[in-house]
Design an enzyme around this catalytic site. Structure first.
Site, short mmCIF file in Angstrom:
data_model
loop_
_atom_site.label_atom_id
_atom_site.label_comp_id
_atom_site.label_asym_id
_atom_site.label_seq_id
_atom_site.Cartn_x
_atom_site.Cartn_y
_atom_site.Cartn_z
N ARG A 78 -11.95 -1.22 -6.07
CA ARG A 78 -11.14 -2.39 -6.44
C ARG A 78 -11.81 -3.57 -5.77
O ARG A 78 -11.87 -3.65 -4.55
CB ARG A 78 -9.71 -2.17 -5.95
CG ARG A 78 -8.78 -3.34 -6.15
CD ARG A 78 -8.46 -3.60 -7.62
NE ARG A 78 -7.56 -4.75 -7.72
CZ ARG A 78 -7.98 -6.01 -7.85
NH1 ARG A 78 -9.27 -6.28 -7.97
NH2 ARG A 78 -7.11 -6.99 -7.87
N HIS A 81 -11.07 -9.29 -3.32
CA HIS A 81 -10.06 -10.19 -3.88
C HIS A 81 -9.08 -10.60 -2.79
O HIS A 81 -9.07 -10.01 -1.70
CB HIS A 81 -9.31 -9.50 -5.02
CG HIS A 81 -8.48 -8.32 -4.58
ND1 HIS A 81 -9.01 -7.08 -4.34
CD2 HIS A 81 -7.15 -8.21 -4.31
CE1 HIS A 81 -8.06 -6.25 -3.95
NE2 HIS A 81 -6.91 -6.91 -3.91
N HIS A 83 -4.78 -12.26 -2.35
CA HIS A 83 -3.50 -12.54 -3.01
C HIS A 83 -2.95 -13.84 -2.44
O HIS A 83 -2.68 -13.94 -1.24
CB HIS A 83 -2.50 -11.41 -2.76
CG HIS A 83 -3.07 -10.06 -3.06
ND1 HIS A 83 -3.49 -9.70 -4.31
CD2 HIS A 83 -3.31 -8.98 -2.27
CE1 HIS A 83 -3.97 -8.47 -4.29
NE2 HIS A 83 -3.87 -8.00 -3.06
N GLU A 88 -0.04 -7.57 1.47
CA GLU A 88 -0.17 -6.25 0.83
C GLU A 88 0.05 -5.15 1.86
O GLU A 88 -0.62 -5.11 2.89
CB GLU A 88 -1.58 -6.13 0.23
CG GLU A 88 -1.91 -4.74 -0.32
CD GLU A 88 -3.27 -4.73 -1.03
OE1 GLU A 88 -3.56 -5.66 -1.80
OE2 GLU A 88 -4.03 -3.77 -0.80
N HIS A 127 -9.97 -8.80 0.72
CA HIS A 127 -10.19 -7.37 0.99
C HIS A 127 -10.77 -6.65 -0.22
O HIS A 127 -10.81 -7.19 -1.33
CB HIS A 127 -8.87 -6.71 1.43
CG HIS A 127 -7.74 -6.93 0.50
ND1 HIS A 127 -6.94 -8.05 0.55
CD2 HIS A 127 -7.25 -6.20 -0.54
CE1 HIS A 127 -6.02 -8.00 -0.39
NE2 HIS A 127 -6.18 -6.88 -1.08
N GLU A 150 -0.42 -7.93 -9.66
CA GLU A 150 -1.72 -7.37 -9.29
C GLU A 150 -2.80 -7.81 -10.28
O GLU A 150 -3.98 -7.77 -9.98
CB GLU A 150 -1.61 -5.84 -9.22
CG GLU A 150 -2.90 -5.07 -9.07
CD GLU A 150 -3.66 -5.37 -7.77
OE1 GLU A 150 -3.08 -5.97 -6.86
OE2 GLU A 150 -4.84 -5.00 -7.70
MN MN Z 1 -5.11 -6.30 -2.88
#
Ligand code: MN
Ligand code: MN
Length: 368
Positions: A78, A81, A83, A88, A127, A150
């Site tokens: 993943r 990125h 937020h 999180e 992260h 998300e």
């Molecule tokens: Mn995340």
């Protein structure tokens, strides 16, 4: 625009808040559903990897907390990125996972996780999440904002792909052609080689932060044990970085009941790890609702609403519960009654005082 809380004044260097109107979702004549079948939903699928989410779009009552079920295949990452609007909190259910996170002091931390482990990333900290080894991994992500999606994260490929190459060249002191073959759109799930067993040092070298982002929840002795089951709990007092969230795993025997209670300071987000539970919700004005939650289903209890959780299956079962506060608080109905004398209780219910001699003298919490 949907929130019932708006700033009304700004005096003395801080902003006051006041409920403008009752929350229309939670104040209607009937309680809305507080269940969403997360694992049965479609989500975003990419080969054998997926992200499925429960936000206010899927579960309108869940204004304070959103959640995601994410599975990633070997070699899938993943991507980097952040937020903008949520911290999180995560719980690993399957496989092995590696995260690397940066903080505003320029410190970064890399951690490896196994089932039962938890991570916490403060709001806005960048992260990345990698699958380790040859097996897929699965984890539950929980965000302290029900409006967070998300699929609206700030991803590094999306940003670099949309910035002019000349700007990037100036930024990094590199030729513009360096960026010719970079992706033009958000990558989201990046694919590559399986990460090394021992993580390689960052470009800047190891520079660990003062507080770790990892907590091994299920490796600890349970926070409390009851005849009806076990409770693992982690809040900011054990896991200092987790200032805005608390997590609990309850393992309940068949028939066990987490008694009627409420949380004065937090909303509650539930994910059924195994088994079948009846969850009840009390919302004032005679409003009461029960939902049956099965493995992979999500439940949500607004802050301050009364509720209970009962294992109605034939097996021992587990539920993951996450709160949007780093301080765990509960008031259990048995404790509340035990905190009052018989004359008050007798008058309140119009009963003989002797009735209350039989009530528990202390907190029940989890009933067998
Ligand atoms: Mn995340
Ligand atoms: Mn609760």
């Amino acid at each position: 625009m949907f929130t019932s809380t708006i700033p009304i004044s700004s005096e003395g260097g801080h902003t006051s808040f006041q409920n403008n109107v009752p929350d229309p979702v939670a104040s209607g004549a009937e309680l809305p559903t507080f269940k969403f079948a997360l694992e049965k939903s479609q989500g975003r699928v990419d080969g054998g990897s997926y992200g499925k989410e429960a936000t206010v779009s899927q579960l309108p009552i869940s204004k304070a907390i959103a959640g995601v079920s994410m599975r990633m295949e070997p070699g899938v990452m993943r991507e980097l990125h952040w937020h903008a609007t949520a911290a999180e909190w995560a719980y690993v259910t399957e496989g092995r996972v590696r995260t690397t996170v940066i903080d505003p002091q320029g410190c970064s931390e890399t951690n490896d996780f196994e089932p039962g482990d938890v991570w916490y990333f403060p709001r806005g900290h960048g992260h990345v999440i990698e699958t380790l080894g040859n097996s897929p991994c699965h984890f539950i992500l929980v965000f302290d904002n029900g409006y967070f999606s998300e699929f609206g994260t700030f991803s590094i490929s999306d940003w670099i792909g949309h910035a002019p190459k000349e700007l990037l060249a100036k930024n990094f002191g590199l030729p513009a052609s360096t960026f010719d073959k970079f992706p033009k759109q958000e990558v989201y799930f990046a694919r590559g080689r399986i990460p090394p067993d021992v993580p390689a040092p960052p470009l800047q070298g190891w520079r660990p932060p003062p507080l770790t982002h990892k907590y091994r929840l299920l490796s600890q002795r349970p926070f409390d044990t009851f005849s009806g089951g076990l409770e693992w709990r982690v809040d900011g007092s054990q896991f200092a970085i987790s200032t805005t969230m608390t997590g609990v795993v309850l393992e309940m025997e068949p028939g066990a009941l987490r008694e009627l209670h409420w949380h004065p300071n937090a909303a509650e987000w539930q994910y059924i790890l195994s088994g079948t539970f009846n969850v009840t919700l009390f919302g004032s004005k005679g409003r009461w609702r029960q939902e049956t939650l099965e493995q992979g289903d999500v439940g949500y209890i607004p802050q301050g609403f009364g509720h209970s959780i009962e294992n109605v299956g034939k097996e021992k079962a587990r539920i993951l519960i996450v709160f949007n506060s780093g301080h765990y608080q509960t008031i259990d109905l048995s404790q509340w009654i035990a905190g009052n004398p018989t004359d008050i209780l007798a008058t309140n219910f119009g009963q003989d005082p002797a009735v209350f001699e039989k009530f528990p003298r202390n907190d029940v919490f989890l009933v067998k």
